[in-house]
Design a protein around this motif. Structure first.
Motif, PDB file in Angstrom:
ATOM      1  N   VAL A 172      24.190   0.197  -7.185  1.00  0.00           N
ATOM      2  CA  VAL A 172      22.814  -0.615  -6.650  1.00  0.00           C
ATOM      3  C   VAL A 172      23.387  -1.770  -5.806  1.00  0.00           C
ATOM      4  N   THR A 173      24.141  -2.550  -6.628  1.00  0.00           N
ATOM      5  CA  THR A 173      24.607  -3.956  -5.856  1.00  0.00           C
ATOM      6  C   THR A 173      25.812  -3.643  -4.818  1.00  0.00           C
ATOM      7  N   GLU A 174      26.484  -2.651  -5.038  1.00  0.00           N
ATOM      8  CA  GLU A 174      27.790  -2.813  -4.198  1.00  0.00           C
ATOM      9  C   GLU A 174      27.858  -1.495  -3.272  1.00  0.00           C
ATOM     10  N   MET A 175      27.274  -0.396  -3.579  1.00  0.00           N
ATOM     11  CA  MET A 175      27.304   0.924  -2.816  1.00  0.00           C
ATOM     12  C   MET A 175      25.680   1.351  -2.250  1.00  0.00           C
ATOM     13  N   GLY A 176      24.907   0.247  -2.320  1.00  0.00           N
ATOM     14  CA  GLY A 176      23.369   0.372  -1.723  1.00  0.00           C
ATOM     15  C   GLY A 176      22.387   1.479  -1.961  1.00  0.00           C
ATOM     16  N   LEU A 177      22.811   1.978  -3.406  1.00  0.00           N
ATOM     17  CA  LEU A 177      21.756   2.815  -3.844  1.00  0.00           C
ATOM     18  C   LEU A 177      20.389   2.035  -4.336  1.00  0.00           C
ATOM     19  N   THR A 178      19.139   2.596  -4.252  1.00  0.00           N
ATOM     20  CA  THR A 178      18.176   1.948  -5.171  1.00  0.00           C
ATOM     21  C   THR A 178      18.440   2.093  -6.586  1.00  0.00           C
ATOM     22  N   SER A 179      17.753   1.470  -7.520  1.00  0.00           N
ATOM     23  CA  SER A 179      17.793   1.425  -8.862  1.00  0.00           C
ATOM     24  C   SER A 179      17.431   2.830  -9.211  1.00  0.00           C
ATOM     25  N   ASP A 180      16.594   3.196  -8.783  1.00  0.00           N
ATOM     26  CA  ASP A 180      16.075   4.780  -9.129  1.00  0.00           C
ATOM     27  C   ASP A 180      17.029   5.715  -8.842  1.00  0.00           C
ATOM     28  N   GLN A 181      17.450   5.541  -7.746  1.00  0.00           N
ATOM     29  CA  GLN A 181      18.728   6.624  -7.374  1.00  0.00           C
ATOM     30  C   GLN A 181      19.815   6.425  -8.194  1.00  0.00           C
ATOM     31  N   ALA A 182      20.211   5.312  -8.528  1.00  0.00           N
ATOM     32  CA  ALA A 182      21.347   5.188  -9.326  1.00  0.00           C
ATOM     33  C   ALA A 182      20.957   5.726 -10.657  1.00  0.00           C
ATOM     34  N   ILE A 183      20.022   5.628 -11.165  1.00  0.00           N
ATOM     35  CA  ILE A 183      19.657   6.167 -12.624  1.00  0.00           C
ATOM     36  C   ILE A 183      19.448   7.708 -12.564  1.00  0.00           C
ATOM     37  N   TRP A 184      18.760   8.064 -11.434  1.00  0.00           N
ATOM     38  CA  TRP A 184      18.787   9.576 -11.267  1.00  0.00           C
ATOM     39  C   TRP A 184      20.206  10.149 -11.326  1.00  0.00           C
TER      40      TRP A 184
END
Length: 443
Positions: A372-384
């Protein structure tokens, strides 16, 4: 003399154990008997998780990417999810199952770590200190680091490596990880690398966490004759052995690794063996996505950006990209935003890249935060990506989601929503972990 159970002759059995009245049993039958006893002795989960504050199902029938349900329940029978949804709609016939009150906490699928190099011993903490200094000496030590790990791991006793993997899995399980991809990948001595995969397989037999072994082909000798001979050995000897171990194969493509032609040959051999292939994107190798599309390789690791047409084709064919956000730690490299890949429909998986350098990371929640913080994913995208995305990358359709027929691997967080997982790095929020419906971590 023969085995009394399978009829194998003594010279073919390797070892026969004599019992009373002249009965004998071979090692293979002993292993089979032990496995059957373990299966019958293993309790199968039957329960209802109720009073869930927010449930992430990864089921598109529910709102958002994570398929969120508030005030939810999950019913489990025989280690499988049989129902997941709003608590008030729980079928009456399931309400009699033993209940676990989640107290308004969040529940999500068990985390899946899609990229690690767990089969190693020792550490490179001194190298970490030198790297932080940025001196020429640090760069020299970093270049020799993999050779150091290979030497330590290849000389170590197999039982020791298996035990070390088990301890790492214990820590990963504490963070809510229930399935882990694992490899070695520290040298071009592929007979020894296969021995490391043996330790991964053995660790998987012993541990509650499911292990998915991968055989890394990271490079070939520089000289033409040695390179050709080693390529033949990998294709004709090592890949078939890896297939018997149930291992996928990961091929490193780049200037200091395999050429496109060499990788294409090995992908063809692996396909003939029924082996799942992953392509490791090393450095500037723009044709890695073209090769994945051409050969239908299902996974690309350590990705850069495909062009727009490639991204569209990958989305259509379901080729996964596995990212390892922790690789930015200690390397002083600028990470790239990968959000647009998911927005174009390319499925992302997530891994810790757990290895001795540049840093040793065993926490997938930390990787989720960095995504999320370094690669630009949303929190939902990272958890998915750390659940269903990683499961898909490993070819596992029975996990990473919560619905009828899914394996009941779940994490209960001591927090009201899954978003707290990336939001609160450094805090272990895991309250309970269930593996096949059985509580295996409890706080």
């Amino acid at each position: 003399m023969i085995c009394s159970f399978c009829g194998t002759r003594a010279e073919d059995a390797g070892n026969l154990v004599m019992g009373e009245a002249g009965a004998a049993i071979c090692d293979a039958c002993v292993d089979l008997a032990v496995g059957l006893v373990r299966e019958q002795a293993t309790p199968i989960g039957n329960m209802v998780l109720d009073n869930i504050g927010t449930l992430a199902t990864n089921d598109r029938r529910f709102p958002g990417l994570l398929g969120l349900v508030t005030d939810a329940a999950v019913a489990i029978r025989n280690g499988l999810v049989v129902w997941a949804g709003p608590s008030e709609r729980t079928p009456q016939g399931l309400r009699s199952l033993p209940s676990l009150d989640c107290g308004g906490r969040a529940v999500l699928p068990g985390l899946v770590d899609a990229h690690t190099h767990l089969a190693f011993t020792g550490d490179r903490s001194e190298e970490f200190v030198l790297r932080s200094s940025g001196t020429p000496e640090a760069r020299a030590v970093a270049r020799s680091g993999s050779a150091t790990t290979a030497r330590l791991s290849h000389l170590a006793d197999a039982s020791r490596i298996t035990d070390v993997i088990g301890r790492r899995l214990n820590r990963m399980l504490d963070f809510g990880v229930t399935t882990v991809e694992a490899s070695g990948g520290y040298s071009n001595d592929y007979e020894r690398e296969l021995a490391l995969i043996d330790t991964v397989v053995e660790a998987g037999r012993r541990h509650v966490v499911d292990l998915v072994p991968t055989f890394d082909v990271s490079g070939l000798p520089v000289t033409a004759s040695d390179r050709s001979r080693t390529l033949d050995e990998v294709a004709e000897l090592h890949l078939p052995v890896a297939a018997t171990l149930g291992a996928a194969v990961r091929l490193s493509l780049g200037s200091d690794a395999l050429t496109t032609e060499e990788a294409r040959r090995l992908i063809g051999v692996a396909a003939g063996l029924g082996t799942r292939t992953r392509i490791h994107h090393r450095g500037q190798t723009p044709d890695v996505y073209s090769l994945a599309l051409e050969t239908s390789a299902p996974v690309v690791d350590h990705a850069g950006f495909p062009d727009q047409d490639q991204a569209g084709q990958m989305a259509e064919t379901g080729i996964s990209v596995v990212i390892t956000p922790t690789a930015v730690l200690g390397t002083r490299r600028s990470p790239a935003s990968l959000r647009r890949l998911m927005e174009r429909g390319v499925p992302l998986g997530l891994g810790t890249d757990c290895s001795p350098a540049p840093v040793m990371v065993e926490s997938l929640p930390l990787a989720i935060t960095l995504a999320v913080t370094e690669m630009g994913l949303t929190s939902d995208q990272a958890i998915w990506a750390a659940t269903l995305g990683s499961a898909r990358a490993l070819g596992l359709g029975d996990r990473g989601w919560l619905g009828h027929g899914a394996v009941a691997d779940l994490v209960v967080l001591d927090a009201p929503s899954p978003t707290h997982l990336p939001y609160r790095p450094g805090t272990n929020l895991v309250w309970k972990v269930l593996k096949a419906g059985e509580v295996v971590v409890s706080r």
